[in-house]
Scaffold this motif. Structure first.
Motif, PDB file in Angstrom:
ATOM      1  N   UNK A  18       0.818  -1.202   0.000  1.00  0.00           N
ATOM      2  CA  UNK A  18       0.000   0.000   0.000  1.00  0.00           C
ATOM      3  C   UNK A  18       0.860   1.264   0.000  1.00  0.00           C
ATOM      4  N   UNK A  19       0.354   2.364  -0.570  1.00  0.00           N
ATOM      5  CA  UNK A  19       1.037   3.650  -0.433  1.00  0.00           C
ATOM      6  C   UNK A  19       0.994   4.082   1.027  1.00  0.00           C
ATOM      7  N   UNK A  20       2.083   4.626   1.523  1.00  0.00           N
ATOM      8  CA  UNK A  20       2.179   4.943   2.942  1.00  0.00           C
ATOM      9  C   UNK A  20       2.351   6.444   3.179  1.00  0.00           C
ATOM     10  N   UNK A  21       1.768   6.917   4.279  1.00  0.00           N
ATOM     11  CA  UNK A  21       1.938   8.294   4.732  1.00  0.00           C
ATOM     12  C   UNK A  21       2.421   8.266   6.172  1.00  0.00           C
ATOM     13  N   UNK A  22       3.427   9.065   6.463  1.00  0.00           N
ATOM     14  CA  UNK A  22       3.982   9.067   7.817  1.00  0.00           C
ATOM     15  C   UNK A  22       3.277  10.137   8.665  1.00  0.00           C
ATOM     16  N   UNK A  23       3.036   9.813   9.928  1.00  0.00           N
ATOM     17  CA  UNK A  23       2.538  10.833  10.853  1.00  0.00           C
ATOM     18  C   UNK A  23       3.140  10.596  12.235  1.00  0.00           C
ATOM     19  N   UNK A  24       3.271  11.681  12.980  1.00  0.00           N
ATOM     20  CA  UNK A  24       3.970  11.656  14.256  1.00  0.00           C
ATOM     21  C   UNK A  24       3.003  11.894  15.410  1.00  0.00           C
ATOM     22  N   UNK A  25       3.105  11.063  16.436  1.00  0.00           N
ATOM     23  CA  UNK A  25       2.410  11.312  17.697  1.00  0.00           C
ATOM     24  C   UNK A  25       3.469  11.086  18.778  1.00  0.00           C
ATOM     25  N   UNK A  26       3.187  10.279  19.795  1.00  0.00           N
ATOM     26  CA  UNK A  26       4.226   9.916  20.761  1.00  0.00           C
ATOM     27  C   UNK A  26       5.276   9.028  20.093  1.00  0.00           C
ATOM     28  N   UNK A  27       4.851   8.295  19.050  1.00  0.00           N
ATOM     29  CA  UNK A  27       5.744   7.479  18.234  1.00  0.00           C
ATOM     30  C   UNK A  27       5.525   7.860  16.781  1.00  0.00           C
ATOM     31  N   UNK A  28       6.348   7.294  15.922  1.00  0.00           N
ATOM     32  CA  UNK A  28       6.208   7.543  14.480  1.00  0.00           C
ATOM     33  C   UNK A  28       5.487   6.365  13.842  1.00  0.00           C
ATOM     34  N   UNK A  29       4.532   6.681  12.966  1.00  0.00           N
ATOM     35  CA  UNK A  29       3.720   5.657  12.322  1.00  0.00           C
ATOM     36  C   UNK A  29       3.627   5.921  10.824  1.00  0.00           C
ATOM     37  N   UNK A  30       3.292   4.860  10.105  1.00  0.00           N
ATOM     38  CA  UNK A  30       2.871   4.978   8.713  1.00  0.00           C
ATOM     39  C   UNK A  30       1.438   4.457   8.631  1.00  0.00           C
ATOM     40  N   UNK A  31       0.659   5.079   7.771  1.00  0.00           N
ATOM     41  CA  UNK A  31      -0.713   4.603   7.615  1.00  0.00           C
ATOM     42  C   UNK A  31      -1.116   4.653   6.149  1.00  0.00           C
ATOM     43  N   UNK A  32      -2.184   3.896   5.856  1.00  0.00           N
ATOM     44  CA  UNK A  32      -2.774   3.897   4.519  1.00  0.00           C
ATOM     45  C   UNK A  32      -4.271   3.676   4.653  1.00  0.00           C
ATOM     46  N   UNK A  33      -5.053   4.524   4.005  1.00  0.00           N
ATOM     47  CA  UNK A  33      -6.510   4.368   4.009  1.00  0.00           C
ATOM     48  C   UNK A  33      -6.920   3.731   2.685  1.00  0.00           C
ATOM     49  N   UNK A  34      -7.593   2.589   2.755  1.00  0.00           N
ATOM     50  CA  UNK A  34      -7.926   1.805   1.564  1.00  0.00           C
ATOM     51  C   UNK A  34      -9.424   1.549   1.522  1.00  0.00           C
TER      52      UNK A  34
END
Length: 341
Positions: A294-310
């Motif tokens: 999947x295409x990934x987008x990074x976002x930051x909170x207390x940790x770093x994550x990647x997400x994808x909405x499908x």
């Protein structure tokens, strides 16, 4: 130990109103949300009968999930073995009666035959949340009832914004209902709440995503914090989430298995991520171990994550034709109301 601050699953449930004078309740409900599922009964005795029959005929989410786990345990595909518990959770979407589940009771204290507070004390199911409707002069009585665990909240009938206050408390208690279910499901299925579900920024991000896509149901589908989502018409989508550390381990696995350079580079840069990845030692081909890239987008909170909405349910092989939508359920409730007028 992480705890659930976002339920492992959530779907709209039915609020049961008990009042021998429907005028006050109807005035509030009919001027409220259109997508609000409720039933009205005129007496506490009728309510007790209804609750007994409803619980007999419908299966609560906790019982249904644990039953489904036993079913999937008998014949689970090898590449889904590590996600067996999560399949048991999101299989709740095939339960056509899930919206009938009673999560909150709203009880008028001033009823003939049996006062609302006494009625609340007779409810054996402590999982169901109870809101007592009172007049402001009865506040101390209601506070004592909360301390004793007889009710969960109260609302003043004579306050100016009674309906908005009531609606907010109903929504809050519905969430609490599913949070408590989640703790039981966590123990029964031997899963751990993903760390992100205790991250306030992550929780806010997820709430905004649900609002944007008009999501009314959501189900945890892996131990990273990914969710299956459904809107009111049962349109499916998935919000896939991976930590940066997980994505690094996926990249190292792909590198060791000779994945094509272009894709490998996209994984390394965080532009792509796998939808699923077995937690045990990967084996077989790329397509067997990784269901989709999947295409990934990074976002930051207390940790770093990647997400994808499908959009769609293809990632989980879901049969959308078998899913009853919340919209259909609301239409059925409206039809019942017309028939019994």
């Amino acid at each position: 130990m992480q705890d659930f601050r976002v339920p492992a699953c959530f779907f709209p449930t039915t609020t049961l109103f008990i009042d021998d004078h429907h005028g006050f309740i109807l005035n509030m409900v009919l001027h409220g949300e259109e997508d609000f599922a409720f039933r009205l009964v005129a007496s506490p005795y009728e309510a007790l009968k209804y609750l007994k029959e409803q619980h007999k005929e419908t299966t609560g989410v906790y019982k249904h999930v644990t039953h489904e786990l036993k079913s999937y345990a008998k014949d689970t595909p090898a590449n889904h073995a590590c996600y067996m518990s999560f399949v048991a959770i999101y299989s709740e979407i095939y339960n056509a009666r899930r919206f009938e589940e009673i999560s909150v009771l709203v009880v008028d204290h001033a009823m003939k035959g049996m006062e609302g507070l006494r009625f609340c004390g007779t409810i054996p199911d402590t999982v169901i949340k109870k809101i007592l409707l009172i007049h402001s002069a009865e506040e101390s009585l209601a506070k004592d009832a909360i301390e004793e665990g007889i009710i969960d909240a109260f609302v003043f009938k004579d306050q100016k914004d009674a309906f908005h206050t009531l609606l907010k408390k109903i929504h809050d208690l519905q969430t609490k209902y599913f949070l408590e279910m989640s703790w039981g499901i966590e123990k029964a299925l031997s899963i751990k709440a993903p760390a992100c579900l205790s991250d306030l920024k992550f929780i806010d991000f997820f709430a905004k995503l649900r609002l944007h896509h008009r999501i009314v149901e959501y189900y945890l589908i892996d131990d990273s914090g990914s969710f299956l989502l459904l809107d009111q018409d049962a349109r499916l989508s998935c919000w896939m989430v991976k930590t940066v550390e997980e994505c690094k381990s996926y990249y190292l696995w792909a590198q060791a298995h000779g994945i094509e350079p272009t894709l490998l580079d996209e994984l390394h840069q965080g532009k792509k991520m796998p939808a699923f990845f077995p937690k045990d030692t990967p084996s077989g081909s790329w397509t067997e171990s990784w269901k989709s890239i999947l295409p990934a987008t990074r976002f930051e909170t207390m940790r770093s994550y990647y997400y994808s909405y499908v959009e769609g349910g293809f990632l989980l092989d879901i049969n959308a034709a078998l899913i009853k939508s919340f919209h259909e359920f609301l239409e059925e409730l409206d039809m019942e109301e017309l028939l019994f007028r």
